[in-house]
Write a protein that holds these residues in place. Structure first.
Motif, PDB file in Angstrom:
ATOM      1  N   ASP A 247      18.042  16.332  -4.515  1.00 46.04           N
ATOM      2  CA  ASP A 247      18.642  15.422  -4.640  1.00 46.04           C
ATOM      3  C   ASP A 247      19.880  15.248  -4.975  1.00 46.04           C
ATOM      4  OD1 ASP A 247      15.202  14.475  -3.566  1.00 46.04           O
ATOM      5  OD2 ASP A 247      15.323  13.510  -5.519  1.00 46.04           O
ATOM      6  N   GLY A 248      20.747  14.275  -4.505  1.00 48.17           N
ATOM      7  CA  GLY A 248      21.769  14.201  -4.555  1.00 48.17           C
ATOM      8  C   GLY A 248      23.486  14.262  -3.768  1.00 48.17           C
ATOM      9  N   THR A 249      22.795  15.701  -3.254  1.00 45.63           N
ATOM     10  CA  THR A 249      23.248  16.275  -1.867  1.00 45.63           C
ATOM     11  C   THR A 249      23.956  15.459  -1.235  1.00 45.63           C
ATOM     12  OG1 THR A 249      21.696  17.801  -1.940  1.00 45.63           O
ATOM     13  CG2 THR A 249      23.447  18.501  -0.833  1.00 45.63           C
ATOM     14  N   ASP A 250      25.745  15.912  -1.030  1.00 46.73           N
ATOM     15  CA  ASP A 250      26.252  14.832   0.163  1.00 46.73           C
ATOM     16  C   ASP A 250      26.929  15.495   0.604  1.00 46.73           C
ATOM     17  OD1 ASP A 250      27.009  12.403   0.748  1.00 46.73           O
ATOM     18  OD2 ASP A 250      28.003  12.072   0.022  1.00 46.73           O
ATOM     19  N   TRP A 251      27.188  15.018   1.691  1.00 47.27           N
ATOM     20  CA  TRP A 251      28.501  15.401   2.617  1.00 47.27           C
ATOM     21  C   TRP A 251      28.923  14.689   3.077  1.00 47.27           C
ATOM     22  CZ3 TRP A 251      23.010  16.599   3.065  1.00 47.27           C
ATOM     23  CH2 TRP A 251      22.135  15.980   4.354  1.00 47.27           C
ATOM     24  N   HIS A 252      29.870  14.701   4.327  1.00 50.05           N
ATOM     25  CA  HIS A 252      30.760  14.548   5.613  1.00 50.05           C
ATOM     26  C   HIS A 252      29.937  14.362   6.707  1.00 50.05           C
ATOM     27  CE1 HIS A 252      33.236  14.418   1.513  1.00 50.05           C
ATOM     28  NE2 HIS A 252      33.736  12.580   2.667  1.00 50.05           N
ATOM     29  N   PRO A 253      30.307  13.344   7.790  1.00 47.74           N
ATOM     30  CA  PRO A 253      29.818  13.661   9.240  1.00 47.74           C
ATOM     31  C   PRO A 253      31.203  14.944   9.940  1.00 47.74           C
ATOM     32  CG  PRO A 253      29.692  11.647   8.923  1.00 47.74           C
ATOM     33  CD  PRO A 253      29.897  11.874   6.907  1.00 47.74           C
ATOM     34  N   GLY A 254      30.395  15.588   9.973  1.00 46.57           N
ATOM     35  CA  GLY A 254      31.100  16.748  10.600  1.00 46.57           C
ATOM     36  C   GLY A 254      31.415  18.145  10.132  1.00 46.57           C
ATOM     37  N   ASP A 255      31.010  18.067   8.293  1.00 44.75           N
ATOM     38  CA  ASP A 255      30.683  19.562   7.131  1.00 44.75           C
ATOM     39  C   ASP A 255      30.119  19.983   7.801  1.00 44.75           C
ATOM     40  OD1 ASP A 255      32.063  17.618   6.232  1.00 44.75           O
ATOM     41  OD2 ASP A 255      31.760  17.107   4.127  1.00 44.75           O
ATOM     42  N   VAL A 256      30.202  21.508   7.595  1.00 49.90           N
ATOM     43  CA  VAL A 256      29.709  22.529   8.360  1.00 49.90           C
ATOM     44  C   VAL A 256      28.689  22.962   6.454  1.00 49.90           C
ATOM     45  CG1 VAL A 256      30.229  25.302   8.579  1.00 49.90           C
ATOM     46  CG2 VAL A 256      31.476  23.837   8.998  1.00 49.90           C
ATOM     47  N   ALA A 257      27.639  23.484   6.770  1.00 52.38           N
ATOM     48  CA  ALA A 257      26.529  24.615   6.036  1.00 52.38           C
ATOM     49  C   ALA A 257      27.227  26.045   6.507  1.00 52.38           C
ATOM     50  CB  ALA A 257      25.181  24.258   6.440  1.00 52.38           C
ATOM     51  N   THR A 258      27.747  26.475   5.422  1.00 50.78           N
ATOM     52  CA  THR A 258      27.086  28.343   5.267  1.00 50.78           C
ATOM     53  C   THR A 258      26.485  28.829   5.139  1.00 50.78           C
ATOM     54  OG1 THR A 258      29.750  28.039   4.948  1.00 50.78           O
ATOM     55  CG2 THR A 258      29.077  30.270   4.374  1.00 50.78           C
ATOM     56  N   LEU A 259      26.054  30.097   5.587  1.00 49.18           N
ATOM     57  CA  LEU A 259      24.536  30.665   5.677  1.00 49.18           C
ATOM     58  C   LEU A 259      24.805  31.890   5.546  1.00 49.18           C
ATOM     59  CD1 LEU A 259      21.798  29.077   7.708  1.00 49.18           C
ATOM     60  CD2 LEU A 259      22.244  28.382   5.545  1.00 49.18           C
ATOM     61  N   LEU A 260      24.290  32.950   4.514  1.00 48.97           N
ATOM     62  CA  LEU A 260      24.246  34.137   4.495  1.00 48.97           C
ATOM     63  C   LEU A 260      23.449  35.076   4.650  1.00 48.97           C
ATOM     64  CD1 LEU A 260      26.109  36.549   3.264  1.00 48.97           C
ATOM     65  CD2 LEU A 260      24.881  36.048   0.782  1.00 48.97           C
ATOM     66  N   PRO A 261      23.024  35.743   5.708  1.00 46.72           N
ATOM     67  CA  PRO A 261      21.434  36.156   6.503  1.00 46.72           C
ATOM     68  C   PRO A 261      21.115  37.063   5.679  1.00 46.72           C
ATOM     69  CG  PRO A 261      23.694  36.908   7.795  1.00 46.72           C
ATOM     70  CD  PRO A 261      24.449  36.097   6.728  1.00 46.72           C
ATOM     71  N   GLU A 262      20.376  37.747   5.607  1.00 45.12           N
ATOM     72  CA  GLU A 262      19.459  39.085   5.511  1.00 45.12           C
ATOM     73  C   GLU A 262      19.021  40.044   6.471  1.00 45.12           C
ATOM     74  OE1 GLU A 262      15.934  37.988   2.724  1.00 45.12           O
ATOM     75  OE2 GLU A 262      17.449  37.036   0.955  1.00 45.12           O
ATOM     76  N   SER A 263      19.246  41.569   6.007  1.00 44.91           N
ATOM     77  CA  SER A 263      18.341  42.278   7.709  1.00 44.91           C
ATOM     78  C   SER A 263      16.858  41.679   7.358  1.00 44.91           C
ATOM     79  CB  SER A 263      18.320  43.586   6.725  1.00 44.91           C
ATOM     80  OG  SER A 263      20.414  44.259   6.489  1.00 44.91           O
ATOM     81  N   ALA A 264      16.683  42.411   8.845  1.00 42.79           N
ATOM     82  CA  ALA A 264      15.554  42.049   9.174  1.00 42.79           C
ATOM     83  C   ALA A 264      14.550  43.089   8.756  1.00 42.79           C
ATOM     84  CB  ALA A 264      15.150  42.522  10.790  1.00 42.79           C
ATOM     85  N   ARG A 445      30.969  23.156   3.750  1.00 45.93           N
ATOM     86  CA  ARG A 445      32.369  22.170   3.121  1.00 45.93           C
ATOM     87  C   ARG A 445      32.930  21.785   3.929  1.00 45.93           C
ATOM     88  NH1 ARG A 445      35.484  25.459   6.625  1.00 45.93           N
ATOM     89  NH2 ARG A 445      34.106  26.713   8.392  1.00 45.93           N
ATOM     90  N   ARG A 446      33.768  21.139   4.341  1.00 42.60           N
ATOM     91  CA  ARG A 446      34.010  20.366   4.714  1.00 42.60           C
ATOM     92  C   ARG A 446      34.746  21.178   6.080  1.00 42.60           C
ATOM     93  NH1 ARG A 446      36.530  15.678   4.027  1.00 42.60           N
ATOM     94  NH2 ARG A 446      36.046  15.444   5.744  1.00 42.60           N
ATOM     95  N   GLY A 447      34.515  20.676   7.205  1.00 44.95           N
ATOM     96  CA  GLY A 447      34.934  21.353   8.538  1.00 44.95           C
ATOM     97  C   GLY A 447      36.179  20.845   8.654  1.00 44.95           C
ATOM     98  N   THR A 448      36.589  21.015  10.117  1.00 47.54           N
ATOM     99  CA  THR A 448      37.349  20.627  10.883  1.00 47.54           C
ATOM    100  C   THR A 448      37.369  19.733  11.687  1.00 47.54           C
ATOM    101  OG1 THR A 448      37.908  23.472  12.077  1.00 47.54           O
ATOM    102  CG2 THR A 448      39.351  21.606  12.890  1.00 47.54           C
ATOM    103  N   PHE A 449      36.857  18.541  11.564  1.00 47.07           N
ATOM    104  CA  PHE A 449      36.958  17.152  12.569  1.00 47.07           C
ATOM    105  C   PHE A 449      37.330  15.979  10.835  1.00 47.07           C
ATOM    106  CE2 PHE A 449      34.240  18.946  15.903  1.00 47.07           C
ATOM    107  CZ  PHE A 449      35.176  19.021  17.094  1.00 47.07           C
TER     108      PHE A 449
END
Length: 600
Positions: A247-264, A445-449
């Motif tokens: 709750d309370g997480t905010d972002w701007h339209p055009g922002d980016v979500a960064t994910l760190l994967p795991e091995s299969a 994080r903020r995106g390019t747009f």
């Protein structure tokens, strides 16, 4: 000193490769993210190698922004770095207009501050058949003699490749040998040489049951849904991923979500089998050099399974250094072939064997079975690349006060080469397999747009998954009451019935007078427009009307041919209305009214 600016980890990997080359020349460089190096301290160094990538539209990676701002301060003396020699190596993609823009800026600014270049700026290009290696080899070949001539290093030959360097990290099994003595971490485990059938990948956890979030500024989100949006008969699986944020997480339209994967899990299991390790073995990791900080991803490791799942990526393509290191533990003739592919002379063989068919590091290991069970535990962080974070455009906007849900449109990477097994993207395969209800780490994080006020018209061009950032913008503009004539969406797909992403949503908005949508379906019979560039020219009147009223144009999608074709289409429309099309586009780009966000 080696400094790096890296958004996804690639520049960091190159910095580590350069460190290994320097170690063979009797040097002991430190490797630091640029933000972790005070500019005053850098100015006291005798020489510095900078490795940096370019993100977005010519932007600096997050972990060098603070350093770059410090370099631009007016209070810095013009000769602040007059005692420093330097070399800059940039990572970029020539399909982007601002190719290696950040590296060029850093190189120029360091010269302005009095630093002396050792060699020409190195510019790696993702489009090169050999990737980064196509530029890194020549860059290093020029760097060493220049450093010798400047008196920065001894004029002695490097250690032969046949000599194994000490590991960067010491990994100690938290076990005894039955007599109360710890095992030697530089040697393979003997007692645990057989894979642990009871320990299945995915079972390791921290004592509290929740893995630490390894992304800077990351938050824990629950994966609420991962639903296929494309038809079952369509060749590509595109997922609508929904993440429930705190709750309370905010972002701007055009922002980016960064994910760190795991091995299969199967990759983890097969890698442990090759190495002769038990997944459940508890381990402790310390830097071999006490002055070297332990990366957070390694500091969080508690077991072999942690290491192979979350820290390193055996399912990713190997680096050239992987072949040189593996050669030390392989028998002949494997050792000679591995060593040859690690040399500049063996680049073509390396490309044909590994990079063209997209072999993974695990598959390389399995082709050289003479090294099975012989690779010491302490060398694993050097043998495998670290997991790289991936960025995805956020495809949703939520008004303040409502449940924060982060939507993503993720194309699952799955294709074939000459190898029998299909090639799968590390991050998308992981994301597709994460069961609903699981906790994942996400950094926003903020995106390019940079979206204009809702009173300003926008023209949005998003073929394929390029539509994702525009969904968040459209939702925002609809909530603000922007009329349909001020929000023009050009989207392109193959088939209306198979891969028209969010198609029903666009139709609903259009019927409510909130959106004007133009569609192109390249594989549907009777489609009057095959691609988005054809749509733009076909609807020149609507385009020109919006532009003449100050519209901002935003383009997202593949970086291959689409951006140029779209730009040419807009230029043609402008020229048709009596203006110099290319000149107007250049002006709009300078004013922030023509923005692009593309990816390879």
């Amino acid at each position: 000193l080696i400094l790096y600016g890296s958004q996804t980890g690639c520049a960091h990997d190159v910095a580590e490769d350069i460190r290994q080359h320097m170690r063979r020349r009797a040097l002991a460089p430190r490797v630091l993210a640029m933000n972790d190096a005070p500019i005053q301290a850098v100015a006291q160094e005798s020489w510095v190698v900078v490795v940096c990538s370019t993100t977005g539209e010519g932007d600096e990676p997050d972990n060098m922004k603070k350093f770059w701002k410090a370099m631009l301060r007016k209070s810095i003396p013009a000769d602040a770095m007059s005692g420093v020699y330097f070399a800059v190596f940039g990572l970029g993609d020539s399909s982007y207009k601002k190719f290696n823009f950040v590296a060029k800026k850093v190189h120029k600014r360091m010269q302005q501050l009095g630093a002396r270049p050792l060699c020409a700026l190195g510019l790696a290009d993702d489009q090169h058949t050999l990737g980064i290696d196509g530029a890194l080899g020549p860059f290093l070949a020029a760097l060493w003699p220049a450093a010798i001539a400047a008196g920065l290093m001894a004029d002695t030959p490097p250690l032969p490749d046949e000599i194994l360097l000490p590991p960067l990290y010491t990994i100690t099994p938290v076990l005894s040998d039955g007599m109360g003595q710890p095992r030697d971490p530089a040697q393979p485990l003997a007692d645990s040489a057989q894979p642990d059938s009871a320990a299945q990948p995915g079972s390791a956890a921290q004592p509290d049951g929740v893995q630490p979030c390894l992304l800077a500024g990351g938050i824990r989100c629950m994966l609420a849904a991962s639903t296929r949006m494309t038809a079952d008969e369509h060749f590509q699986d595109v997922r609508h991923v929904v993440l429930r944020a705190p709750d309370g997480t905010d972002w701007h339209p055009g922002d980016v979500a960064t994910l760190l994967p795991e091995s299969a899990p199967d990759v983890v299991r097969d890698t442990a089998a090759y190495l002769g390790l038990s997944l459940s073995t508890a381990i402790a990791i310390t830097p071999t050099d006490p002055a070297t900080p332990l990366p957070p991803v390694l500091a969080a490791v508690r077991t072999v399974e942690d290491l192979l799942t979350r820290a390193v990526s055996p399912g990713s393509p190997p680096r050239r250094g992987t072949f040189a290191l593996l050669a030390h533990f392989a028998a002949e003739p494997h050792a000679s072939r591995l060593r040859e592919m690690a040399t500049p002379a063996g680049q073509e063989d390396l490309y044909a064997y590994c990079f063209r068919p997209r072999r993974t590091c695990l598959e390389v290991l399995q082709d050289f079975m003479s090294a099975a069970g012989r690779v010491p535990l302490s060398y694993l962080p050097e043998l495998f690349a670290a997991h790289r974070a991936r960025d995805y455009s956020i495809a949703s906007w939520v008004p303040p006060g409502q449940q924060s849900t982060i939507d993503l449109a993720v194309a699952i990477v799955d294709y074939r080469t000459k190898l029998a097994a299909p090639r799968r993207g590390v991050c998308t395969a992981w994301l597709a397999a994460v069961p609903p209800g699981s906790s994942v780490c996400v950094a926003l994080r903020r995106g390019t747009f940079r979206m204009p006020p809702s009173s300003v018209p926008v023209i949005l061009v998003g073929p394929g998954t390029g539509i994702a950032p525009f969904r968040s913008m459209i939702q925002f503009r609809v909530a603000r009451g922007a009329p349909a004539t001020d929000t023009l969406l050009f989207c392109g797909h193959r088939y209306r019935a198979r891969d028209y992403l969010f198609g029903q949503e666009w139709a609903d908005y259009a019927s409510q007078g909130k959106l004007t949508v133009f569609t192109a379906f390249s594989r549907d019979e009777g489609s009057r427009a095959a691609y988005v560039q054809h749509l733009i020219e076909a609807h020149a009147g609507a385009v020109w009307d919006a532009v003449s009223r100050g519209a901002v144009i935003m383009v997202a999608g593949s970086a291959k041919r689409m951006p140029r074709a779209v730009e040419d289409a807009f230029a043609a429309v402008f020229s048709r209305h009596g203006v110099d099309g290319p000149a107007l586009i250049a002006t709009m780009q300078a004013d922030g009214r023509y923005q692009t966000e593309t990816w390879s």
